[in-house]
Structure formats: C-alpha cells, structure tokens
Write a protein that holds these residues in place. Structure first.
Motif, PDB file in Angstrom:
ATOM      1  N   UNK A  60      -2.169  -7.806  27.085  1.00 38.19           N
ATOM      2  CA  UNK A  60      -2.486  -8.520  25.849  1.00 38.19           C
ATOM      3  C   UNK A  60      -3.280  -9.774  26.194  1.00 38.19           C
ATOM      4  N   UNK A  89      -6.188 -19.636  22.565  1.00 40.38           N
ATOM      5  CA  UNK A  89      -5.530 -20.786  21.957  1.00 40.38           C
ATOM      6  C   UNK A  89      -6.540 -21.932  21.886  1.00 40.38           C
ATOM      7  N   UNK A 125      -2.416 -21.160  18.220  1.00 41.06           N
ATOM      8  CA  UNK A 125      -2.706 -19.753  18.464  1.00 41.06           C
ATOM      9  C   UNK A 125      -3.866 -19.319  17.574  1.00 41.06           C
ATOM     10  N   UNK A 159      -5.124 -13.401  24.710  1.00 40.94           N
ATOM     11  CA  UNK A 159      -4.938 -14.418  23.682  1.00 40.94           C
ATOM     12  C   UNK A 159      -6.010 -15.496  23.814  1.00 40.94           C
ATOM     13  N   UNK A 195      -4.592 -12.585  19.127  1.00 36.19           N
ATOM     14  CA  UNK A 195      -4.031 -11.709  20.149  1.00 36.19           C
ATOM     15  C   UNK A 195      -4.771 -10.377  20.078  1.00 36.19           C
TER      16      UNK A 195
END
Lengths: 116, 114
Positions: free
Chosen positions: B33, B37, B47, B35, B50
């Motif tokens: 996964x 930020x 956040x 991400x 994802x």
C-alpha cells in the motif's frame, strides 16, 4: 471527535531528565504508533502497538519505552533524555486488525522536544 | 527491506504552475500500500491518499492527481494550478502486507510563491 491528541505540544528537558509523552485516540482504533521526525530523515518508527496489550519495537527504539495503557492511550517514555533525542514526536493510530487491507494511519499534531 | 525515495528535496514554483512530486519505492511484497501525506507549516500530518498495489488506476481529486506505475515502482503526485496554500512538505510512504509499519520517504518541501 478529536482524532489523535498528544500532550504536551512543546517540552524542553535537560540531559538525564525523564518524561512521558501522552497520546490518545477516540476513533476506536486497534493499532497505535510512535514516530520521530528529524530534518532530512522523514519519519521513523520508534515503537508500535498492534493491539491492546501488545507492543513491538520499530526502527529506532533505543532510549525509549512505551505503554499501551488501554485501547485509547499509548505513552512514550524517555527514561534518561539525551540531546540526540531532540526531535518532533508523532503519535498515530489505525484500525488495522481484520481491516488491514484498508488500513490508514492518522496522526496527532506532534510534540516538539528539545534536550539540552 | 522496503524503502521509499523522494529524490526532490525542495521544489519552488510560481502560483498556477503545475508541479509533480516524485516517489520511487522498493519492496519484495507483491501486495502493498502506498500513501501520500501533507505536512503544512503548522506541523500536523494530513492523510491525502492510499493506493493498493493491485489497483493501478490513476486517481484525481480536484487539483490533485496520482500516477501509480508498478512497472517503474513509482507513485507520483501532481498538483495542477498550484496555490500558495499548497506550500508544505509532502511525504510518500509504503506499507507492506507483512506488517503494520509505514516506511516514509524523506519528504519534498514544496514552496508555491505568489
């Protein structure tokens, strides 16, 4: 719904002093994490707790201890602070567990710690 | 071991320019996964997105878009028509299915000038 809260926001310590950073989340998350952020190094994991009653070392655990007091709270303790522990500390939480495939970490506002 | 590289330490653009932040990752897992930020000057980590490794569709959210290319192990982030409020440090992160820890890149400081 406050999300992830941390206390204190700022702290100055002298070398050798001890202190505990507090973290609480109100999202009913299973997992909680402590990171430190240093210039040019991103965030590095210190300790994490995958679920209530468990804790595991992360990438940089030396000089720290943690306690998962209950599902909501996860504290980080510096027993004898050193200048190398001057950093910004972030707590995070995530649902994890059976929902691992959609797991996202949400962060608190951070604690800026200076050790003289 | 997993690793995330954000080669751009700092980027400076003028408002309304498009800007792309690069992220390259390394992992041995076949499922993982990714991400992004955002860390504005106030310091909190927000956040943004994802992405699962088995879903290579690009994503657009307003002025933000993400280009995930498994073949090059990249997950780049584009801001279209940048604004001063986009000024922040942006972090890319990776989580493998074998654990719960996130591995962060070193971050890219984006400055959008008026």
């Amino acid at each position: 719904n406050a999300g992830v809260t941390q206390t204190p926001k700022f702290q100055v310590l002298k070398t050798g002093q001890s202190m505990t950073l507090q973290c609480a989340q109100d999202m009913n998350h299973n997992s909680m994490y402590w990171y430190r952020q240093d210039p040019g190094m991103g965030l590095r994991l210190i300790y994490y707790s995958a679920s209530e009653g468990t804790t595991d070392k992360g990438e940089v655990p030396n000089g720290y201890n943690v306690s998962r007091l209950n599902k909501r709270e996860f504290s980080l303790r510096l027993e004898s602070a050193a200048p190398s522990q001057t950093s910004v500390y972030f707590c995070a939480s995530s649902e994890m567990g059976l929902a691992a495939s959609t797991d996202t970490q949400y962060f608190g506002p951070g604690t800026r710690l200076t050790v003289l | 071991a997993q690793k995330v590289t954000q080669a751009q330490t700092e980027i400076s653009v003028v408002e309304k320019e498009d800007v792309t932040l690069d992220c390259v990752y390394e992992t041995r897992d076949t499922t993982y996964y990714l991400f992004w930020y955002k860390q504005p000057p106030s310091g909190e980590l927000v956040f943004l997105i994802r992405r699962n490794s088995f879903d290579e569709q690009n994503e657009i959210s307003g002025r933000y878009s993400w280009n995930f290319q498994k073949s090059t192990s990249s997950f780049n982030f584009t801001i279209t028509a940048s604004q001063v409020v986009d000024s922040a440090v942006y972090f890319c992160a990776l989580r493998e299915t074998s654990g719960s820890r996130l591995t962060f890149g070193e971050g890219t400081q984006l400055t959008v000038n008026p």
